[in-house]
Structure formats: structure tokens, C-alpha cells
Design a protein around this motif. Structure first.
Motif, short mmCIF file in Angstrom:
data_model
loop_
_atom_site.label_atom_id
_atom_site.label_comp_id
_atom_site.label_asym_id
_atom_site.label_seq_id
_atom_site.Cartn_x
_atom_site.Cartn_y
_atom_site.Cartn_z
N GLU A 48 0.81 -1.22 0.00
CA GLU A 48 0.00 0.00 0.00
C GLU A 48 0.85 1.27 0.00
O GLU A 48 0.64 2.14 -0.86
CB GLU A 48 -0.97 0.01 1.18
CG GLU A 48 -1.90 1.21 1.16
CD GLU A 48 -3.02 1.12 2.17
OE1 GLU A 48 -3.93 1.98 2.12
OE2 GLU A 48 -3.02 0.18 2.99
N PRO A 49 1.82 1.44 0.91
CA PRO A 49 2.64 2.66 0.85
C PRO A 49 3.46 2.76 -0.44
O PRO A 49 3.71 3.86 -0.94
CB PRO A 49 3.53 2.57 2.09
CG PRO A 49 3.49 1.16 2.52
CD PRO A 49 2.15 0.64 2.12
N ARG A 52 1.10 4.11 -3.10
CA ARG A 52 0.79 5.51 -2.86
C ARG A 52 1.99 6.41 -3.11
O ARG A 52 1.85 7.62 -3.35
CB ARG A 52 0.27 5.71 -1.43
CG ARG A 52 -1.10 5.08 -1.20
CD ARG A 52 -2.15 5.66 -2.15
NE ARG A 52 -3.35 4.82 -2.20
CZ ARG A 52 -4.31 4.97 -3.10
NH1 ARG A 52 -4.20 5.92 -4.04
NH2 ARG A 52 -5.36 4.19 -3.11
N HIS A 55 2.96 8.25 -7.29
CA HIS A 55 2.65 9.57 -7.84
C HIS A 55 3.67 10.63 -7.46
O HIS A 55 4.20 11.33 -8.35
CB HIS A 55 1.24 10.00 -7.42
CG HIS A 55 0.85 11.34 -7.97
ND1 HIS A 55 0.78 12.48 -7.20
CD2 HIS A 55 0.51 11.72 -9.24
CE1 HIS A 55 0.42 13.50 -7.97
NE2 HIS A 55 0.24 13.06 -9.20
N ASP A 77 -7.82 3.01 -6.70
CA ASP A 77 -8.99 3.88 -6.54
C ASP A 77 -10.10 3.51 -7.51
O ASP A 77 -11.29 3.73 -7.22
CB ASP A 77 -8.58 5.34 -6.76
CG ASP A 77 -7.52 5.77 -5.77
OD1 ASP A 77 -7.85 5.87 -4.56
OD2 ASP A 77 -6.36 5.98 -6.18
N GLY A 98 -3.08 11.70 -9.05
CA GLY A 98 -2.56 10.78 -8.05
C GLY A 98 -3.39 9.55 -7.81
O GLY A 98 -2.96 8.65 -7.09
N THR A 99 -4.58 9.48 -8.37
CA THR A 99 -5.40 8.29 -8.20
C THR A 99 -4.84 7.13 -9.03
O THR A 99 -4.16 7.35 -10.05
CB THR A 99 -6.86 8.54 -8.57
OG1 THR A 99 -6.93 8.99 -9.94
CG2 THR A 99 -7.47 9.59 -7.66
#
Length: 284
Positions: A48-49, A52, A55, A77, A98-99
Motif C-alpha cells: 500500500e505505501p 501511494r 505519484h 482507486d 494521483g489516483t
């Protein structure tokens, strides 16, 4: 980095065995763009990190491989309906805001490779036999259904996993017991191995081709080694047989279109470079 610097990668654990950086690096040279395609070895608890962080680091997107294909579905997303149906994400697009958009190009790569390597192949020529019950089997079954295969005989050691695939995808899938795998080939026009059997350091696929029609096309999604046992056995008896390296190459252009709005070419030079990196050059 400038805004025009193209950045992408392959995310898995482990991942250093992947040929994707060689392939995408070749295309960056081919397209004359400045950029890099990186190995991203990410432990499952850091997925997950890591996603994220794509982006802010300027990534256009990543390919996703084992063991992250299913978990990535829960983290993006927006999920492509086909990826949701298949139950696995193989490609993530990082949007400008960023999605993250998740999709699956495995099925596209399989079909494109089959058409390129076996031009005579037709989905409606007869039933298909698919060996396996994992994410690969889901992608291949979806691909075959797009080509109007009249029946898919799905065979897996765990019948329950095969039943899950049939339930998720619907369509003309008939689940058979593992003991029926040999006779399931009778009358089949297409046979596909989606398991890891035949891969380097794995046992060979225990499948007799005695009942296989001489005109049937055999495919394996494994590409290490370049020629797996089932591909070798099929060719020895005169059947057209397709290895898995082309599937990897043919799913790449769809990712590039999503990331960079460019469509790279799959050339003989690229295939030769990838075959050479695997220690062979069998020509297919």
C-alpha cells in the motif's frame, strides 16, 4: 527529473527474475524517449505505501506480478470491470491527480500472442481445455470466451478452486476432476497450461497428449524455460504449440498506451534479446 522523463516499473516479491525491465528498456530506446523501467521488489506488507508513493515519485504506472495481483485490486482507486471479473490486477496507471487505476492485460497478451504465433487458430473451432485454477486460468478463460470458444473444460488439482473460477466468470465453463485431464483433451481444439508445472525448478505437467487432435493448438503461459515440456511434446507429435514469452511481450503495448499514450513495436530484435537473456534462441 523533468516532466517528460518516463518512469515505470514492475512490482513484485521477488521480482529480480522478471524480463519486463529488458523489454520496456528496449522500447524506450525504440521510441527515443528518456526514462527508466525499474525492478520494484516490494514485500506484501509494504504494498500500500509503495503504491501511494508512485505519484510523488513521478511514475506513470507499474506492472504488478506475484504475489500482489489480488491485493492490488483492493488498493487502487478505480478498478477496470474486466480486472474485477478476472480477479487480478496486472497493470496500474497513475493518473495526474494521483489516483490509481487498475486493469488486467494478461488476457490481451495471451490472445495477441496466440494470433501472432498460430495464425490458423480460431476460438470457435472447438472446445478448449484449460489446466489450472489460479489467476492465470481466470485470465485465459476470459480471453477464450471473448473468442467464442464453445466450451471450456477447466481442470485443476483442487476442484474447488476451479469451481470458483467457473462461478466468477460464468460462460461455457465445465469443471472436470483432475483424474479426467487426459481424456478431456479428446475433441479439443485448444489446450492451455496456466499452472507453474514445467517452469524451471518445478515438476513437469503430468498430461498425456494421446487423445489430442493433430490439428489442436497447445499453449503454455510459462516462459522459463523457453520451451516447456508440454510445448516440446506437442511439437514432437506435429501440433502447433506456443510458448509463454510472447504473452509477456504482447501485453506490454496496452500498458504503454495507458502510461505514455504510445504503442511500441514487438520486433524480431526484441524477441531475440529476450530469448538470449534466457539462454536460448529457439525461434519461437
Amino acid at each position: 527529473m523533468s516532466r517528460k522523463y518516463a518512469l515505470a516499473g514492475v512490482m513484485g516479491y521477488p521480482v529480480m527474475h522478471s524480463l519486463s525491465p529488458l523489454m520496456h528498456g528496449h522500447w524506450m530506446e525504440q521510441q527515443g524517449i528518456e526514462g527508466a523501467y525499474l525492478f520494484l521488489e516490494i514485500p506484501p506488507d509494504q504494498l500500500e505505501p509503495a503504491l501511494r508513493g508512485l505519484h510523488p515519485l513521478g511514475f506513470a504506472g507499474v506492472n504488478v506480478t506475484i504475489p500482489h495481483k489480488q491485493r492490488a485490486m483492493e488498493l487502487v482507486d478505480e478498478l477496470d470491470p474486466v480486472a474485477a471479473k478476472i480477479g487480478a490486477v496486472s497493470c496500474i496507471v497513475v493518473r495526474k491527480d494521483g489516483t490509481l487505476f487498475g486493469t488486467n492485460n494478461d488476457w490481451r497478451g495471451f490472445l495477441s500472442n496466440l494470433r501472432a504465433s498460430a495464425p490458423e487458430w480460431r476460438g470457435d473451432a472447438g472446445p478448449a481445455v484449460v489446466i489450472g485454477g489460479g489467476g492465470g486460468a481466470r485470465a485465459i478463460c476470459h480471453a477464450l470466451m471473448q473468442e467464442n470458444v464453445p466450451q471450456i473444460r477447466l481442470v485443476n488439482r483442487s476442484r474447488a478452486r476451479a469451481e470458483d473460477v467457473a462461478h466468477a466468470l460464468g460462460g461455457p465453463i465445465t469443471v472436470l476432476d483432475w483424474e479426467q485431464r487426459h481424456t478431456a483433451l479428446q475433441g479439443a481444439a485448444t489446450v492451455v497450461n496456466t499452472t507453474s508445472c514445467g517452469m524451471v525448478a518445478q515438476p513437469e505437467l503430468d498430461l498425456s497428449l494421446e487423445h489430442l487432435d493433430p490439428n489442436a493448438v497447445v499453449a503454455d503461459i510459462v516462459y522459463t524455460p523457453l520451451v516447456t515440456g508440454i510445448v516440446q511434446a506437442a511439437r514432437a507429435r506435429g501440433n502447433t504449440a506456443v510458448g509463454g514469452l510472447g504473452m509477456l511481450m504482447h501485453q506490454g503495448p496496452a500498458a504503454w498506451q495507458s502510461w505514455f499514450d504510445l504503442t511500441p513495436e514487438i520486433t524480431p530484435e526484441l524477441r531475440h534479446r529476450m530469448e538470449r537473456s534466457l539462454g536460448g534462441d529457439p525461434g519461437l
